[in-house]
Scaffold this active site. Structure first.
Site, short mmCIF file in Angstrom:
data_model
loop_
_atom_site.label_atom_id
_atom_site.label_comp_id
_atom_site.label_asym_id
_atom_site.label_seq_id
_atom_site.Cartn_x
_atom_site.Cartn_y
_atom_site.Cartn_z
N GLU A 92 -14.82 -29.70 4.09
CA GLU A 92 -14.05 -30.60 4.01
C GLU A 92 -14.83 -30.60 5.83
O GLU A 92 -15.44 -30.02 5.99
CB GLU A 92 -12.97 -29.86 5.33
CG GLU A 92 -11.86 -29.51 4.51
CD GLU A 92 -10.31 -28.56 4.41
OE1 GLU A 92 -10.43 -28.55 5.84
OE2 GLU A 92 -9.43 -28.20 3.79
N CYS A 105 -16.58 -33.15 13.02
CA CYS A 105 -16.68 -31.65 13.07
C CYS A 105 -17.04 -31.14 11.06
O CYS A 105 -15.94 -31.85 10.38
CB CYS A 105 -14.81 -31.87 12.88
SG CYS A 105 -14.66 -29.70 12.41
N CYS A 112 -14.91 -18.35 4.32
CA CYS A 112 -15.20 -17.87 6.64
C CYS A 112 -14.60 -16.65 5.41
O CYS A 112 -13.30 -16.14 4.26
CB CYS A 112 -14.24 -18.04 7.30
SG CYS A 112 -14.69 -17.74 8.40
N CYS A 116 -9.15 -14.94 10.67
CA CYS A 116 -8.78 -14.59 11.84
C CYS A 116 -7.24 -15.37 11.22
O CYS A 116 -7.30 -15.92 10.18
CB CYS A 116 -9.01 -15.71 12.25
SG CYS A 116 -10.64 -15.23 13.21
N CYS A 119 -5.80 -18.40 10.60
CA CYS A 119 -6.77 -19.92 9.94
C CYS A 119 -7.25 -19.70 8.65
O CYS A 119 -7.08 -18.56 7.73
CB CYS A 119 -8.32 -19.66 10.10
SG CYS A 119 -9.24 -20.46 9.84
N CYS A 333 -8.15 -26.22 10.06
CA CYS A 333 -9.69 -26.25 9.52
C CYS A 333 -9.12 -25.28 8.10
O CYS A 333 -8.33 -24.43 7.62
CB CYS A 333 -9.81 -25.06 10.22
SG CYS A 333 -9.85 -25.30 12.08
N1 SAH Z 1 -15.23 -20.24 12.78
C1 SAH Z 1 -15.30 -20.75 14.06
C2 SAH Z 1 -14.96 -22.15 14.27
C3 SAH Z 1 -13.55 -22.43 12.85
S1 SAH Z 1 -12.88 -23.38 13.99
C4 SAH Z 1 -14.36 -20.16 15.52
O1 SAH Z 1 -14.34 -19.26 15.19
O2 SAH Z 1 -15.01 -20.42 16.58
C5 SAH Z 1 -12.21 -23.69 15.74
C6 SAH Z 1 -11.20 -23.39 16.24
O3 SAH Z 1 -10.12 -23.60 15.41
C7 SAH Z 1 -11.06 -22.04 16.24
O4 SAH Z 1 -11.48 -21.63 17.49
C8 SAH Z 1 -10.31 -20.83 15.24
O5 SAH Z 1 -9.54 -20.14 15.45
C9 SAH Z 1 -9.61 -22.24 15.47
N2 SAH Z 1 -8.19 -22.22 14.84
C10 SAH Z 1 -8.36 -22.03 13.30
N3 SAH Z 1 -7.66 -22.51 12.76
C11 SAH Z 1 -6.56 -22.46 13.81
C12 SAH Z 1 -5.32 -23.13 12.96
N4 SAH Z 1 -4.33 -23.25 12.59
N5 SAH Z 1 -4.58 -23.53 14.49
C13 SAH Z 1 -5.46 -23.49 16.12
N6 SAH Z 1 -6.30 -23.38 15.89
C14 SAH Z 1 -6.79 -22.87 15.06
#
Ligand code: SAH
Length: 347
Positions: A92, A105, A112, A116, A119, A333
Site C-alpha cells: 500500500e 507515504c 512486518c 505492534c 497495527c 497502515c
Molecule cells: N515501522 C515504522 C512505520 C510504521 S507506520 C514505525 O513503527 O514507526 C507509522 C506510524 O503509524 C507508527 O508510529 C505506527 O506505530 C503508527 N500506527 C500503525 N497503526 C496504527 C493505528 N492503527 N493507529 C494509529 N497509529 C498507527
C-alpha cells in the site's frame, strides 16, 4: 535472476553497461528515463537503439508496480493505492495533498515482523523486504498518475524501514539524487519503531532526513505493552539514540505517539512523556489510534486528545495532533491490503 536496473545509481548503471559492451555515457541517457520520466518499459526509451533495448530486456528487470486498486477519500482527497509487485505480493501507498505539496507515504516491506499491537501491517508477519526500486516506484507511479510533482516522502507505510536498512539507504540516495527524482532529503521522513543499533548507524550516514520515532508509551512498562520490540531495546536507550541522531545531524526528532483510549492517554502519561523528552530538540505528533477489527483498542474522545496536547504544551513540548487523513478509506497502515486479501480468500 535478472539484474534490477531501477535499484542502481548512475555510476553502477554505467558499470553494468560497460559489462554489456556499451559505452558508459549511455548511463546518462538511460538513467533519466528511469528516474525522471518514470517509463514503464524499455520501449519508451526513444533515443536508445533497438539492439540496446533488446540487451536490456534480456539482462534486466524493470520494476513497474501494477495499480490494483485506488480509493479516494471523500473527506480530504487522500488517495490510497494498492500495488501488486512482480511476484504477486501486495503493498500500500498513500498520497496526501498538503499546502506545501504532494506527500507520498510508502511501504518498505511486505508485511512486518515488529508486532505492534494496534497495527494491521504486522498481523500476518513479514513476507519480504522491498528493493530500492520497489520503494521508488511507488512514488514514480503515483506522480505519473496524478501528473503533478511529488515533493515529500514519508516512509510510514507497511513495514519497518530500519529492518531493511541497506535497501532503505540506497532508496534515500536514489530519491534525493539530483540526476533523478531530486527530492530534498529535508523532505524525507523515516519512521522507526526503535531499532537502536540501526538508528545510530543512520546517524553516521550524513543524511539530512528527518527521523521519526514511534514512542507510544512514556514508560518502559507501557511501551512494551504496545510494542514487543521495546523488550529488546529499552526506552531510555531509544531516547538516547534519538539524542545522538540530533547531535550528529542537527535534525530535530519527531516522536510519534498513538493515543489509545484508557491505555496511554491520561494526564499522568502526558506528565511522564514530557519528563522523558524534556530539553530535547523535538516535536511530538499525536495520532488518535485508528482502531482495527482484530484488536479492541479504542480511540480517545476529542476532549482527552486535546487535554493531552494541552498538558504537553504546558510542559513546554512542541506538539501537534496529526490531521486524520483518509479515515473513510481504511487509512491505517496495512488495513487495505489485509481487507483485500481477506476478500480474495472469501472469493
Ligand atoms: N515501522 C515504522 C512505520 C510504521 S507506520 C514505525 O513503527 O514507526 C507509522 C506510524 O503509524 C507508527 O508510529 C505506527 O506505530 C503508527 N500506527 C500503525 N497503526 C496504527 C493505528 N492503527 N493507529 C494509529 N497509529 C498507527
Amino acid at each position: 535472476m535478472k539484474a534490477d536496473i531501477k535499484s542502481w545509481n548512475q555510476e553502477e548503471l554505467g558499470e553494468f553497461l560497460i559489462s554489456l559492451g556499451e559505452k558508459p555515457f549511455r548511463a546518462k541517457q538511460i538513467y533519466p528515463w528511469l528516474h525522471v520520466k518514470h517509463v514503464e518499459s524499455f520501449e519508451e526509451m526513444t533515443d536508445i537503439s533497438n539492439k540496446l533495448k533488446e540487451k536490456l530486456t534480456n539482462s534486466c528487470e524493470l520494476t513497474v508496480l501494477k495499480q490494483v486498486k485506488v480509493q479516494q477519500s471523500k473527506l480530504d482527497g487522500t488517495r490510497k493505492y494498492l500495488f501488486a509487485l512482480a511476484d504477486g505480493n501486495m503493498i500500500e501507498s498513500v498520497l496526501m495533498g498538503y499546502h506545501h505539496g504532494n506527500s507520498v507515504c510508502i511501504s518498505s516491506q511486505v508485511g512486518c515482523r515488529m508486532g505492534c499491537k494496534f497495527c494491521a501491517s504486522t498481523l500476518d508477519g513479514r513476507v519480504r523486504n522491498l528493493t530500492p526500486g520497489e520503494m521508488l516506484d511507488q512514488i514514480y507511479r503515483i506522480q505519473r498518475e496524478i501528473g503533478e510533482r511529488v515533493s515529500h516522502v514519508v516512509v510510514m507505510g507497511m513495514g519497518e524501514p530500519l529492518d531493511n536498512y541497506e535497501n532503505l539507504l540506497k532508496f534515500i540516495q536514489l530519491l534525493s539524487d539530483e540526476n533523478g527524482m531530486n527530492i530534498s532529503q529535508r523532505n524525507i521522513t523515516v519512521s522507526t519503531c526503535g531499532i537502536v543499533p540501526n538508528m545510530r548507524r543512520l546517524a553516521e550516514e550524513k543524511l539530512q532526513i528527518t527521523l521519526a520515532l514511534s514512542l507510544h508509551g512514556a514508560t518502559q512498562k507501557k511501551r512494551q505493552e504496545l510494542m514487543p520490540i521495546a523488550k529488546k531495546y529499552e526506552i531510555h536507550q531509544v531516547v538516547e539514540a534519538c539524542e545522538y541522531y540530533f547531535q550528529r545531524t542537527g535534525r530535530r526528532i519527531t516522536f510519534e505517539y498513538s493515543l489509545v483510549g484508557g491505555t496511554n492517554d491520561g494526564e499522568e502519561d502526558a506528565r511522564q512523556l514530557s519528563r522523558l523528552i524534556s530539553g530535547m530538540n523535538c516535536h511530538v505528533n499525536l495520532i488518535p489510534v485508528n482502531p482495527i477489527k482484530e484488536q479492541n483498542y479504542v480511540q480517545p474522545d476529542q476532549k482527552s486528545v486535546l487535554n493531552f496536547k494541552n498538558k504537553l504544551e504546558k510542559y513546554g513540548i512542541n506538539v501537534t495532533i496529526r490531521r486524520e487523513m483518509g479515515r473513510d478509506i481504511e487509512g491505517a497502515c496495512g488495513q487495505l491490503r489485509k481487507r483485500f486479501s481477506e476478500r480474495q480468500g472469501e472469493g
